[in-house]
Design a protein around this motif. Structure first.
Motif, PDB file in Angstrom:
ATOM      1  N   ARG A  11       0.813  -1.217   0.000  1.00 55.67           N
ATOM      2  CA  ARG A  11       0.000   0.000   0.000  1.00 55.67           C
ATOM      3  C   ARG A  11       0.850   1.272   0.000  1.00 55.67           C
ATOM      4  NH1 ARG A  11      -4.685  -2.545  -1.373  1.00 55.67           N
ATOM      5  NH2 ARG A  11      -5.528  -3.834   0.291  1.00 55.67           N
ATOM      6  N   ASN A  12       1.853   1.313  -0.835  1.00 56.25           N
ATOM      7  CA  ASN A  12       2.733   2.488  -0.924  1.00 56.25           C
ATOM      8  C   ASN A  12       1.941   3.767  -1.155  1.00 56.25           C
ATOM      9  OD1 ASN A  12       4.184  -0.007  -1.773  1.00 56.25           O
ATOM     10  ND2 ASN A  12       5.952   1.382  -1.803  1.00 56.25           N
ATOM     11  N   TYR A  13       0.920   3.665  -2.010  1.00 53.92           N
ATOM     12  CA  TYR A  13       0.154   4.856  -2.355  1.00 53.92           C
ATOM     13  C   TYR A  13      -0.490   5.490  -1.130  1.00 53.92           C
ATOM     14  CZ  TYR A  13      -3.497   1.232  -2.424  1.00 53.92           C
ATOM     15  OH  TYR A  13      -4.317   0.188  -2.109  1.00 53.92           O
ATOM     16  N   LEU A  14      -0.973   4.666  -0.178  1.00 55.90           N
ATOM     17  CA  LEU A  14      -1.603   5.233   1.014  1.00 55.90           C
ATOM     18  C   LEU A  14      -0.602   6.018   1.845  1.00 55.90           C
ATOM     19  CD1 LEU A  14      -4.098   2.579   2.434  1.00 55.90           C
ATOM     20  CD2 LEU A  14      -4.612   4.872   1.596  1.00 55.90           C
ATOM     21  N   LEU A  15       0.596   5.464   2.001  1.00 60.91           N
ATOM     22  CA  LEU A  15       1.632   6.164   2.757  1.00 60.91           C
ATOM     23  C   LEU A  15       1.943   7.504   2.094  1.00 60.91           C
ATOM     24  CD1 LEU A  15       1.833   3.191   3.777  1.00 60.91           C
ATOM     25  CD2 LEU A  15       4.275   3.601   4.096  1.00 60.91           C
ATOM     26  N   ALA A  37       8.433  -6.016   2.226  1.00 65.32           N
ATOM     27  CA  ALA A  37       7.183  -5.316   1.919  1.00 65.32           C
ATOM     28  C   ALA A  37       7.479  -4.020   1.171  1.00 65.32           C
ATOM     29  CB  ALA A  37       6.418  -5.009   3.202  1.00 65.32           C
ATOM     30  N   PRO A  38       6.907  -3.822  -0.020  1.00 68.47           N
ATOM     31  CA  PRO A  38       7.203  -2.623  -0.806  1.00 68.47           C
ATOM     32  C   PRO A  38       6.901  -1.313  -0.074  1.00 68.47           C
ATOM     33  CG  PRO A  38       6.097  -4.257  -2.163  1.00 68.47           C
ATOM     34  CD  PRO A  38       6.036  -4.765  -0.752  1.00 68.47           C
ATOM     35  N   ALA A  39       5.882  -1.325   0.807  1.00 73.17           N
ATOM     36  CA  ALA A  39       5.506  -0.090   1.497  1.00 73.17           C
ATOM     37  C   ALA A  39       6.633   0.461   2.359  1.00 73.17           C
ATOM     38  CB  ALA A  39       4.257  -0.321   2.353  1.00 73.17           C
ATOM     39  N   PHE A  40       7.572  -0.390   2.763  1.00 74.67           N
ATOM     40  CA  PHE A  40       8.697   0.085   3.573  1.00 74.67           C
ATOM     41  C   PHE A  40       9.491   1.173   2.852  1.00 74.67           C
ATOM     42  CE2 PHE A  40       9.151  -4.190   6.036  1.00 74.67           C
ATOM     43  CZ  PHE A  40       8.082  -3.824   6.827  1.00 74.67           C
ATOM     44  N   ALA A  41       9.479   1.140   1.523  1.00 71.22           N
ATOM     45  CA  ALA A  41      10.250   2.118   0.750  1.00 71.22           C
ATOM     46  C   ALA A  41       9.709   3.534   0.903  1.00 71.22           C
ATOM     47  CB  ALA A  41      10.256   1.722  -0.733  1.00 71.22           C
ATOM     48  N   ASP A  42       8.432   3.673   1.263  1.00 63.48           N
ATOM     49  CA  ASP A  42       7.828   4.994   1.357  1.00 63.48           C
ATOM     50  C   ASP A  42       7.512   5.398   2.794  1.00 63.48           C
ATOM     51  OD1 ASP A  42       7.422   6.010  -1.472  1.00 63.48           O
ATOM     52  OD2 ASP A  42       6.564   4.005  -1.635  1.00 63.48           O
ATOM     53  N   SER A 327      -6.756   4.005 -14.090  1.00 60.49           N
ATOM     54  CA  SER A 327      -6.132   2.687 -14.142  1.00 60.49           C
ATOM     55  C   SER A 327      -4.876   2.691 -13.286  1.00 60.49           C
ATOM     56  CB  SER A 327      -5.765   2.320 -15.587  1.00 60.49           C
ATOM     57  OG  SER A 327      -5.130   1.066 -15.646  1.00 60.49           O
ATOM     58  N   LYS A 328      -4.646   1.591 -12.578  1.00 62.63           N
ATOM     59  CA  LYS A 328      -3.427   1.442 -11.788  1.00 62.63           C
ATOM     60  C   LYS A 328      -2.271   1.009 -12.692  1.00 62.63           C
ATOM     61  CE  LYS A 328      -5.600  -0.250  -7.516  1.00 62.63           C
ATOM     62  NZ  LYS A 328      -5.654  -1.427  -6.600  1.00 62.63           N
ATOM     63  N   CYS A 329      -1.044   1.203 -12.185  1.00 58.16           N
ATOM     64  CA  CYS A 329       0.132   0.673 -12.863  1.00 58.16           C
ATOM     65  C   CYS A 329       1.174   0.308 -11.802  1.00 58.16           C
ATOM     66  CB  CYS A 329       0.713   1.670 -13.855  1.00 58.16           C
ATOM     67  SG  CYS A 329       1.262   3.218 -13.120  1.00 58.16           S
ATOM     68  N   ASP A 330       2.052  -0.610 -12.145  1.00 50.98           N
ATOM     69  CA  ASP A 330       3.076  -1.058 -11.206  1.00 50.98           C
ATOM     70  C   ASP A 330       4.301  -0.146 -11.265  1.00 50.98           C
ATOM     71  OD1 ASP A 330       1.598  -3.212 -10.342  1.00 50.98           O
ATOM     72  OD2 ASP A 330       2.401  -4.561 -11.864  1.00 50.98           O
ATOM     73  N   THR A 331       5.061  -0.189 -10.197  1.00 51.52           N
ATOM     74  CA  THR A 331       6.339   0.518 -10.154  1.00 51.52           C
ATOM     75  C   THR A 331       7.329  -0.338  -9.376  1.00 51.52           C
ATOM     76  OG1 THR A 331       7.399   2.632  -9.628  1.00 51.52           O
ATOM     77  CG2 THR A 331       5.832   1.768  -8.009  1.00 51.52           C
ATOM     78  N   VAL A 332       8.581   0.058  -9.385  1.00 53.97           N
ATOM     79  CA  VAL A 332       9.633  -0.680  -8.691  1.00 53.97           C
ATOM     80  C   VAL A 332      10.232   0.221  -7.617  1.00 53.97           C
ATOM     81  CG1 VAL A 332      11.867  -1.829  -8.933  1.00 53.97           C
ATOM     82  CG2 VAL A 332      10.153  -2.069 -10.729  1.00 53.97           C
TER      83      VAL A 332
END
Length: 349
Positions: A11-15, A37-42, A327-332
Motif C-alpha cells: 500500500r505504498n500509495y496510502l503512505l 514489503a514494498p511499502a517500507f520504501a515509502d 487505471s493502476k500501474c506497477d512501479t519498482v
C-alpha cells in the motif's frame, strides 16, 4: 502527527497520500511480517514484525505505538481486524487512536456467511448463499439457483481461493479441494470455531460490478459514499474503474452506514443486475480500489487528519467527480533492509 500502518504490504500509495497531508509535521511508520514489503520504501520508519496470528504480535505492535508516540493507527489487512478490534482499548491506552470498528461489525464483515445474513436482515438484496454442498444441491433441485455457482473461503481475503463450478460433479470436487487449501492456509491458525464450515457457496450474479467506499467519521456517523464502476480486476483488486455518482448508490451507502456504524472507511462490493443492487461484501478498512476513488476527488487521508485534529469542515478534501476513468500501474521500489523487533528486549524495558 505520527501515523502507523499495520500489515502495510503493497500500500505504498496510502503512505504517500498521508505524507502529502502531514508533510514534515509527522512521521509515517510501516510494519509488516515480510521484510521485503514494498511499502517500507515509502515509510519514514519501518519494522519487520511477527505475523498477525503470532502470540507476540500485539506486544510488538503496542511497543511501536508507545515508543514512537503514534497518534493514528491504520490497519490494512482483513485478518488483523478482529484482533485489533478486540484489543482496541489496550492499543489506545497510551493516547493513540486505532481506526478500527467495533467487534460486532468486524465479526460480521470478516465472515461472509454472517455478511449474507446481515444483508438479508436489512432487506438488502444479496446473492443466495449456502454453507454445505447438500444445501446448494437442494436449492438447485428446487429451482432457487442455477449453475454456475461460486465457491470461496468463508473468511477469505483478496479473492483468494475463489472457484466457479458449472455442474454437480465440479461442485463436490471443488468443495473438497478448497477445504484442503484452507487447511493449509493461515485460516487454520486463526482458531475459528466453525472451521468445519469454512466454505460459502453463492449464486453467481450477471451484471455490472461496482465498488464503493462508505465513509463514516471516528464516531461512526455517516459522511459520504463514493462508488466506482469496476472495469478490470487484478489479483482480487480493482485495477481499472470509472467513478459513478448515483443517488441510488448513495442512499444504500447511507443505509448500510447507519446499521454498521463502522469507523472510518469501509470498502463494499455490489452488483447492478436488472436495475437491482445486490451487495456482496463489506470490508471496514481501505480497499484496493481506494486509489481510484482518491484520483476521482475524495481525499480520505486529508479527511482523517482533519478529523484527528477535531476539525469537522473537510469540504476541501471532498471533490468527487462523476464518470472519470482511472487505471493502476506497477512501479519498482528499493526496499530498505529491516531489523526484526525483538519481543524479549521489549518486555525487558
Amino acid at each position: 502527527m505520527n501515523l502507523l500502518f499495520t500489515c502495510a504490504g503493497r500500500r505504498n500509495y496510502l503512505l504517500k497520500y498521508f505524507k502529502e497531508i502531514i508533510g514534515k509535521q509527522g512521521v509515517i511508520i510501516a510494519v509488516d511480517s515480510n521484510p521485503l514489503a514494498p511499502a517500507f520504501a515509502d515509510a519514514d520508519l519501518s519494522f519487520e514484525m511477527q505475523p498477525v496470528h503470532h502470540p507476540e504480535y500485539l506486544v510488538e505492535l503496542k511497543d511501536v505505538i508507545d515508543r514512537y508516540q503514534v497518534d493514528l493507527v491504520i490497519p490494512l489487512n482483513d485478518i488483523e481486524l478482529p484482533l485489533l478490534s478486540k484489543n482496541k482499548s489496550y492499543l489506545e491506552s497510551g493516547g493513540a487512536r486505532v481506526v478500527v470498528s467495533n467487534e460486532k461489525i468486524v465479526s460480521i464483515a470478516s465472515d461472509k456467511w454472517k455478511t449474507f445474513r446481515f444483508f438479508q436482515h436489512l432487506n438488502i438484496k444479496t446473492p443466495l448463499s449456502f454453507l454445505s454442498v447438500n444445501d446448494a444441491e437442494d436449492a438447485i433441485s428446487n429451482g432457487l439457483v442455477n449453475f454456475p455457482l461460486i465457491l470461496k473461503p468463508r473468511w477469505g481475503s483478496a479473492s483468494i481461493g475463489i472457484k466457479q463450478v458449472d455442474n454437480r460433479r465440479e461442485l463436490r470436487l471443488a468443495y473438497e479441494w478448497l477445504n484442503v487449501e484452507i487447511e493449509k492456509s493461515v485460516l487454520n491458525q486463526m482458531n475459528f470455531s466453525q472451521i468445519d464450515e469454512a466454505i460459502i457457496i453463492q449464486e453467481k450474479l450477471t451484471g455490472q460490478e461496482f465498488g464503493m467506499d462508505i465513509l463514516n467519521d471516528f464516531e461512526g456517523r455517516h459522511y459520504g459514499s463514493f462508488a466506482r464502476k469496476k472495469l478490470i480486476m487484478r489479483s482480487g483488486e480493482t485495477d481499472k474503474a470509472t467513478t459513478a455518482i448515483s443517488e441510488q448508490f448513495s442512499e444504500l451507502g447511507r443505509k448500510l452506514s447507519g446499521q454498521t456504524k463502522h469507523i472510518g472507511i469501509m470498502d463494499c462490493d455490489f452488483f447492478l443486475a436488472n436495475d437491482q443492487v445486490y451487495f456482496l461484501e463489506m470490508n471496514p478498512r481501505f480497499g484496493g480500489g481506494y486509489p481510484l476513488s482518491h484520483a476521482g476527488g475524495v481525499n480520505v487521508p486529508g479527511i482523517y487528519i482533519e478529523w484527528s485534529k477535531g476539525n469537522r469542515n473537510v469540504s476541501e478534501y471532498d471533490n468527487y467527480i462523476d464518470n472519470l476513468t482511472f487505471s493502476k500501474c506497477d512501479t519498482v521500489v528499493n526496499v530498505p533492509k529491516q531489523n526484526r523487533l525483538n519481543v524479549e528486549s521489549i518486555l525487558s524495558l
